[in-house]
Design a protein around this motif. Sequence first.
Motif, short mmCIF file in Angstrom:
data_model
loop_
_atom_site.label_atom_id
_atom_site.label_comp_id
_atom_site.label_asym_id
_atom_site.label_seq_id
_atom_site.Cartn_x
_atom_site.Cartn_y
_atom_site.Cartn_z
N ALA A 4 0.06 12.30 -6.93
CA ALA A 4 1.19 12.08 -6.50
C ALA A 4 0.09 11.41 -5.53
N VAL A 5 1.09 10.10 -5.26
CA VAL A 5 0.65 9.35 -3.71
C VAL A 5 1.82 8.65 -3.01
N LEU A 6 1.56 8.75 -1.88
CA LEU A 6 2.35 8.84 -0.67
C LEU A 6 2.08 7.40 0.35
N SER A 7 3.10 7.26 0.35
CA SER A 7 2.84 5.96 1.49
C SER A 7 4.28 5.83 2.71
N THR A 8 3.84 6.18 3.45
CA THR A 8 5.12 6.69 4.10
C THR A 8 5.03 5.67 5.94
N TYR A 9 5.52 5.66 6.53
CA TYR A 9 6.04 4.58 7.60
C TYR A 9 5.96 3.54 6.92
N ASP A 10 7.27 3.53 6.40
CA ASP A 10 7.22 1.16 6.48
C ASP A 10 5.76 0.52 5.82
N SER A 11 4.90 1.10 5.52
CA SER A 11 3.68 0.50 5.62
C SER A 11 3.66 -0.64 4.22
N LEU A 12 4.62 -0.30 3.63
CA LEU A 12 4.90 -1.58 2.78
C LEU A 12 5.76 -2.55 2.85
N ASN A 13 6.41 -2.62 3.65
CA ASN A 13 6.64 -3.74 4.44
C ASN A 13 5.67 -4.38 5.58
N HIS A 14 4.31 -3.96 5.21
CA HIS A 14 3.32 -4.61 6.03
C HIS A 14 3.11 -5.75 4.74
N LEU A 15 3.32 -5.72 4.38
CA LEU A 15 2.55 -6.77 2.99
C LEU A 15 3.76 -7.94 3.41
N PRO A 16 2.92 -9.18 3.34
CA PRO A 16 3.84 -10.26 3.52
C PRO A 16 3.99 -10.65 2.67
N ASP A 17 3.87 -10.94 1.34
CA ASP A 17 4.27 -11.25 0.15
C ASP A 17 5.07 -9.93 -0.82
N LEU A 18 5.86 -10.13 -1.55
CA LEU A 18 6.43 -9.86 -2.85
C LEU A 18 5.11 -9.31 -3.32
N SER A 19 4.37 -10.10 -4.25
CA SER A 19 3.15 -10.06 -5.25
C SER A 19 2.34 -9.53 -4.53
N ASP A 20 2.11 -8.80 -3.39
CA ASP A 20 0.98 -7.99 -2.76
C ASP A 20 2.42 -6.66 -3.26
N VAL A 21 3.23 -6.58 -3.03
CA VAL A 21 3.61 -5.15 -3.01
C VAL A 21 2.81 -4.95 -3.99
N GLU A 22 3.93 -5.62 -5.34
CA GLU A 22 3.46 -5.48 -6.87
C GLU A 22 2.46 -5.17 -7.03
N THR A 23 0.44 -5.56 -6.45
CA THR A 23 -0.18 -5.26 -6.06
C THR A 23 -0.48 -3.92 -6.17
N VAL A 24 0.15 -3.46 -5.05
CA VAL A 24 0.33 -1.52 -4.89
C VAL A 24 0.99 -0.76 -6.05
N PHE A 25 1.96 -1.55 -5.92
CA PHE A 25 2.52 -0.30 -8.05
C PHE A 25 1.16 -0.47 -8.63
N HIS A 26 0.82 -1.30 -8.97
CA HIS A 26 0.02 -1.49 -10.28
C HIS A 26 -0.77 -0.10 -9.78
N ASN A 27 -1.81 -0.51 -8.63
CA ASN A 27 -3.13 0.35 -8.22
C ASN A 27 -2.64 1.31 -8.70
N VAL A 28 -1.21 1.90 -7.62
CA VAL A 28 -0.66 3.08 -7.83
C VAL A 28 -0.70 3.98 -9.23
N ALA A 29 0.54 2.67 -10.03
CA ALA A 29 0.61 3.40 -11.20
C ALA A 29 -0.71 3.92 -11.80
N GLY A 30 -1.96 2.77 -12.23
CA GLY A 30 -2.82 2.94 -12.42
C GLY A 30 -3.95 4.51 -11.83
N ALA A 31 -3.87 4.78 -10.70
CA ALA A 31 -4.32 6.15 -10.34
C ALA A 31 -3.44 7.25 -10.58
#
Length: 146
Positions: A4-31
């Motif tokens: 499992a991977v957990l991201s809380t406290y609206d951490s992903l909202n701090h990413l300034p661009d959707l491409s940054d969110v997409e990168t995180v999602f790809h990295n999480v899926a790979g992990a």
Amino acid sequence: MFDAVLSTYDSLNHLPDLSDVETVFHNVAGALRPGGTFLFDLNTEEGYRVRWRGSFSIIADDHVLAARSHFDPATQVGTVRLALFQPDQGRWRRTDLTLLQRCYSDVEVRGALRAAGFASVEVSDAERDWGISGHTGRAISLAVPS
């Protein structure tokens, strides 16, 4: 690999661009191991409109904090301006900080999850579905990769 991977406290909202969110999602899926889960929360537009307006302060013996928040629907950006005062050798020292968050729509988030290989996503509301008071418009998502 992780179960499992957990991201809380609206951490992903701090990413300034959707491409940054997409990168995180790809990295999480790979992990994640097969069958693993990704649990995360995001502030939604409703949350920004309800909770990101006005000001508040905290006054304590060792610090004073003043904060003012604002959400701009045109840019989908929430801004919090903070002024922190702390005693320093008999004088009060001021520190200013500005925090920015970006609001991502459900369509954007689901699209980014699909592109990263997540097959299913369940979205719930923190206040309504989880009983977490004071968190109107905080979406909690559980995603599972294919």
